[in-house]
Design a protein around this motif. Structure first.
Motif, PDB file in Angstrom:
ATOM      1  N   SER A  76       0.869  -1.164   0.000  1.00  0.00           N
ATOM      2  CA  SER A  76       0.000   0.000   0.000  1.00  0.00           C
ATOM      3  C   SER A  76       0.908   1.216   0.000  1.00  0.00           C
ATOM      4  O   SER A  76       1.825   1.317   0.822  1.00  0.00           O
ATOM      5  CB  SER A  76      -0.904   0.007   1.235  1.00  0.00           C
ATOM      6  OG  SER A  76      -1.602   1.231   1.345  1.00  0.00           O
ATOM      7  N   VAL A  77       0.675   2.145  -0.940  1.00  0.00           N
ATOM      8  CA  VAL A  77       1.520   3.335  -1.060  1.00  0.00           C
ATOM      9  C   VAL A  77       0.638   4.557  -0.840  1.00  0.00           C
ATOM     10  O   VAL A  77      -0.397   4.713  -1.499  1.00  0.00           O
ATOM     11  CB  VAL A  77       2.197   3.397  -2.450  1.00  0.00           C
ATOM     12  CG1 VAL A  77       3.230   4.521  -2.474  1.00  0.00           C
ATOM     13  CG2 VAL A  77       2.853   2.069  -2.803  1.00  0.00           C
ATOM     14  N   GLN A  78       1.048   5.426   0.094  1.00  0.00           N
ATOM     15  CA  GLN A  78       0.232   6.589   0.407  1.00  0.00           C
ATOM     16  C   GLN A  78       1.117   7.728   0.871  1.00  0.00           C
ATOM     17  O   GLN A  78       2.307   7.535   1.146  1.00  0.00           O
ATOM     18  CB  GLN A  78      -0.798   6.243   1.481  1.00  0.00           C
ATOM     19  CG  GLN A  78      -0.184   5.732   2.773  1.00  0.00           C
ATOM     20  CD  GLN A  78      -1.233   5.219   3.734  1.00  0.00           C
ATOM     21  OE1 GLN A  78      -2.361   5.703   3.765  1.00  0.00           O
ATOM     22  NE2 GLN A  78      -0.882   4.229   4.519  1.00  0.00           N
ATOM     23  N   ILE A  79       0.548   8.919   0.942  1.00  0.00           N
ATOM     24  CA  ILE A  79       1.307  10.072   1.423  1.00  0.00           C
ATOM     25  C   ILE A  79       0.931  10.358   2.864  1.00  0.00           C
ATOM     26  O   ILE A  79      -0.143   9.961   3.346  1.00  0.00           O
ATOM     27  CB  ILE A  79       1.089  11.328   0.543  1.00  0.00           C
ATOM     28  CG1 ILE A  79      -0.373  11.826   0.627  1.00  0.00           C
ATOM     29  CG2 ILE A  79       1.488  11.054  -0.881  1.00  0.00           C
ATOM     30  CD1 ILE A  79      -0.564  13.052   1.489  1.00  0.00           C
ATOM     31  N   SER A  80       1.845  11.043   3.548  1.00  0.00           N
ATOM     32  CA  SER A  80       1.598  11.499   4.911  1.00  0.00           C
ATOM     33  C   SER A  80       2.132  12.914   5.011  1.00  0.00           C
ATOM     34  O   SER A  80       3.339  13.134   4.864  1.00  0.00           O
ATOM     35  CB  SER A  80       2.299  10.581   5.916  1.00  0.00           C
ATOM     36  OG  SER A  80       2.167  11.092   7.234  1.00  0.00           O
ATOM     37  N   ALA A  81       1.249  13.878   5.228  1.00  0.00           N
ATOM     38  CA  ALA A  81       1.671  15.279   5.269  1.00  0.00           C
ATOM     39  C   ALA A  81       0.639  16.102   6.019  1.00  0.00           C
ATOM     40  O   ALA A  81      -0.575  15.909   5.836  1.00  0.00           O
ATOM     41  CB  ALA A  81       1.848  15.827   3.857  1.00  0.00           C
ATOM     42  N   VAL A  82       1.105  17.001   6.847  1.00  0.00           N
ATOM     43  CA  VAL A  82       0.209  17.883   7.595  1.00  0.00           C
ATOM     44  C   VAL A  82      -0.435  18.874   6.636  1.00  0.00           C
ATOM     45  O   VAL A  82       0.246  19.577   5.891  1.00  0.00           O
ATOM     46  CB  VAL A  82       0.978  18.617   8.699  1.00  0.00           C
ATOM     47  CG1 VAL A  82       0.057  19.594   9.428  1.00  0.00           C
ATOM     48  CG2 VAL A  82       1.598  17.629   9.677  1.00  0.00           C
ATOM     49  N   GLY A  83      -1.761  18.905   6.613  1.00  0.00           N
ATOM     50  CA  GLY A  83      -2.497  19.847   5.782  1.00  0.00           C
ATOM     51  C   GLY A  83      -2.779  19.371   4.376  1.00  0.00           C
ATOM     52  O   GLY A  83      -3.315  20.129   3.565  1.00  0.00           O
ATOM     53  N   TYR A  84      -2.433  18.105   4.077  1.00  0.00           N
ATOM     54  CA  TYR A  84      -2.681  17.574   2.735  1.00  0.00           C
ATOM     55  C   TYR A  84      -3.206  16.143   2.827  1.00  0.00           C
ATOM     56  O   TYR A  84      -2.982  15.439   3.820  1.00  0.00           O
ATOM     57  CB  TYR A  84      -1.397  17.561   1.899  1.00  0.00           C
ATOM     58  CG  TYR A  84      -0.847  18.923   1.607  1.00  0.00           C
ATOM     59  CD1 TYR A  84      -1.431  19.754   0.655  1.00  0.00           C
ATOM     60  CD2 TYR A  84       0.281  19.382   2.290  1.00  0.00           C
ATOM     61  CE1 TYR A  84      -0.911  21.011   0.389  1.00  0.00           C
ATOM     62  CE2 TYR A  84       0.815  20.638   2.028  1.00  0.00           C
ATOM     63  CZ  TYR A  84       0.204  21.444   1.077  1.00  0.00           C
ATOM     64  OH  TYR A  84       0.715  22.688   0.816  1.00  0.00           O
TER      65      TYR A  84
END
Length: 532
Positions: A76-84
């Motif tokens: 599973s590939v995902q992003i992790s970012a504050v505000g997005y």
């Protein structure tokens, strides 16, 4: 495969990197912001669906990222970012020597209180008549709870209770999770005071805004990182917190296995096989909170560990699963002694920090010796057989016990609450000054100190370690960063960490040169490498 805001495809390229030797598959792609432009500094996480092992990297100045040398598996590939936010790529089959391309188009998302760094949350929460977290080490709640077990993001901010509800949780934390460790610091009056404060911050009638981004001060507290700081990757293993709290550190034994103390009421020493992600648990034969704070393997393959809540330390034989416990003996005046960080010296003697004195134990004679230095925290063996300690109070000092049993105390000029330390190949002592926001250097020959200011509004260095290139790494407890300090130039590169509340307590370098850590609040064990 195409989803809203994302794109994945296959190509035949092969990239090489030594992060996970023996594998050649990779995942690459681009990250674009809501305006369609390349976005730097976004965490991209690839999770192995079989063993939950993750590799996390950052997008660079051109919005590109790469995760190399992955084993064949479903990811599973995902992003992790504050505000997005962006849609994940689930169930991605990655086979040997293949390269998967996954792109991300970001959308704006709310900023949550749980997303903040510890420093940000101290600056943004409202003040009350009795409490002001922005004062940090002069603030009673901060100094009691936020300097050791956890901050506010994971275990407080997601909840909403009135004063009575918070008091129940505070007393449970003090009496059950911590087992009363700390000499009864959590009085009923203090629990009442803290519960009232938490109800004002995180209760049904809280006056704080739903999102910290609504406060004008929030933008001023957002930190930026250099393009060079994007060249880092984190490899992490899940540590299921069966009994609350989480892992405290991870250190390699002679067979390449990693040993982890399970703190609080976990009452276990846990072995990690980094190749398979398998955890093998070695529990204590009782349920009373032991507070296993530190665990280190000895050259003979056994493991020594501390039971901080009970003033004991233990000796585990992994082959037989036998555990032998030793109660630390009191001082001559009857004062009980403690156990905190444990080490084994070249003669096989066991040393523990903690309590009103340093403790040395001879496993052969079963004899205890105590040395007059209280509040000790870190504990390392020097290359000439000396044992070194920090005293985790603002005056310090740094303590040394020589091979012949002589204790000396050395006081850093800043008196910045020294916490962890290391001894380099030249027997120079390096230490983190948590309250002074500095790294310290001490030369035992000249008895001279030198101190280095660290970047950021609250550098708060905690864990410290030296890599095989002689660079010193430290974890910033309040800024959720790790820093690489060059002893030759004094330059620092700060790297962001992908989770709030970094909670890294010790660094250990393994036989491959990788720096290992545990993040207790995030229930992760892992290491990082430079991703070039």
């Amino acid at each position: 495969m195409k989803k809203f805001g994302t794109y994945c495809g296959w190509s035949a390229a092969l990239l090489l990197l030594s992060a996970l030797p023996g594998f050649a598959a990779s995942i690459t792609g681009t990250v674009k912001g809501p305006d369609g432009k390349p976005q730097m500094g976004i965490f991209v996480v690839a999770e192995n669906s079989q063993n939950k092992m993750t590799v996390t990297v950052l997008s660079d100045a051109q919005g590109n990222y790469h995760i190399n040398d992955l084993p064949a598996a479903t990811y599973s590939v995902q992003i992790s970012a504050v505000g997005y936010k962006s849609d994940p790529h689930d169930h991605m089959q990655l086979t040997a020597d293949q390269k998967l391309s996954c792109d991300f188009a970001l959308q704006a998302a709310p900023v949550r209180w749980t997303d903040l760094t510890t420093y940000q949350i101290t600056q943004l929460l409202p003040k009350t008549d009795k409490h002001d977290l922005s004062m940090r080490y002069q603030e009673p709640y901060f100094n009691t709870c936020m300097t050791s077990c956890h901050s506010l993001q994971h275990r407080v901010a997601p909840l909403s209770h009135d004063k009575d509800g918070w008091k129940v949780l505070i007393q449970y934390m003090s009496n059950t999770i911590m087992g009363g460790e700390g000499g009864g610091r959590m009085t009923d009056e203090k629990a009442d005071d803290f519960a009232e404060f938490l109800a004002a911050m995180f209760g049904p009638d809280s006056k704080k805004p739903a999102s910290p981004a609504d406060l004008p001060e929030y933008k001023k507290l957002k930190r930026t990182f250099s393009p060079e700081a994007m060249n880092i990757a984190y490899v992490e293993y899940d540590f299921p917190p069966i009994k609350g709290q989480g892992p405290w550190s991870a250190v390699e034994d002679k067979d390449g296995m990693f040993w982890i103390p399970y703190y609080g009421r976990g009452n276990e020493v846990v072995r990690l096989n980094s190749k398979t992600a398998e955890l093998t648990r070695f529990p204590l034969p009782f349920s009373k909170t032991a507070g296993i704070h530190s665990a280190v393997p000895a050259p003979d393959g056994t493991v020594w560990f501390t039971e901080a809540a009970l003033g004991k330390f233990g000796h585990l034989n992994p082959a037989t699963k036998e555990i032998v416990e030793y109660q630390n003996t009191p001082l001559s005046d009857g004062k009980p002694t403690g156990t905190h960080t444990i080490r084994v010296d070249e003669q096989g003697r066991v040393w523990t920090s903690g309590g009103p004195a340093i403790t040395r134990f001879d496993p052969v004679s079963k004899q205890f010796s105590h040395f007059d230095l209280g509040n000790t925290y870190a504990n390392v063996v020097g290359h000439n057989g000396d044992e070194w300690f920090t005293s985790f109070v603002f005056p310090g000092p740094i303590g040394r016990v020589t091979k012949d049993g002589k204790l000396s105390k050395f006081y850093p000029p800043t008196k910045g609450k020294p916490q962890r330390l290391l001894v380099d190949e030249n027997n120079i002592v390096w230490f983190s000054e948590r309250g002074g926001n500095k790294l310290g250097r001490f030369d035992p020959k000249s008895e001279a100190f030198k101190e280095y200011d660290l970047p950021g509004p609250a550098a708060s260095p905690y864990a410290i370690g030296m890599d095989r290139n002689k660079m010193i790494w430290y974890a910033s407890h309040e800024q959720d960063t790790i820093g690489r300090f060059d002893p030759k130039t004094g330059d620092v590169i700060e790297y962001p960490y992908p989770h709030p509340e970094i909670s890294m307590r010790e660094f250990f370098m393994d036989s491959q040169g990788r720096m290992w850590y545990a993040s207790s609040v995030n229930n992760k064990v892992g290491y990082w490498y430079i991703n070039q």
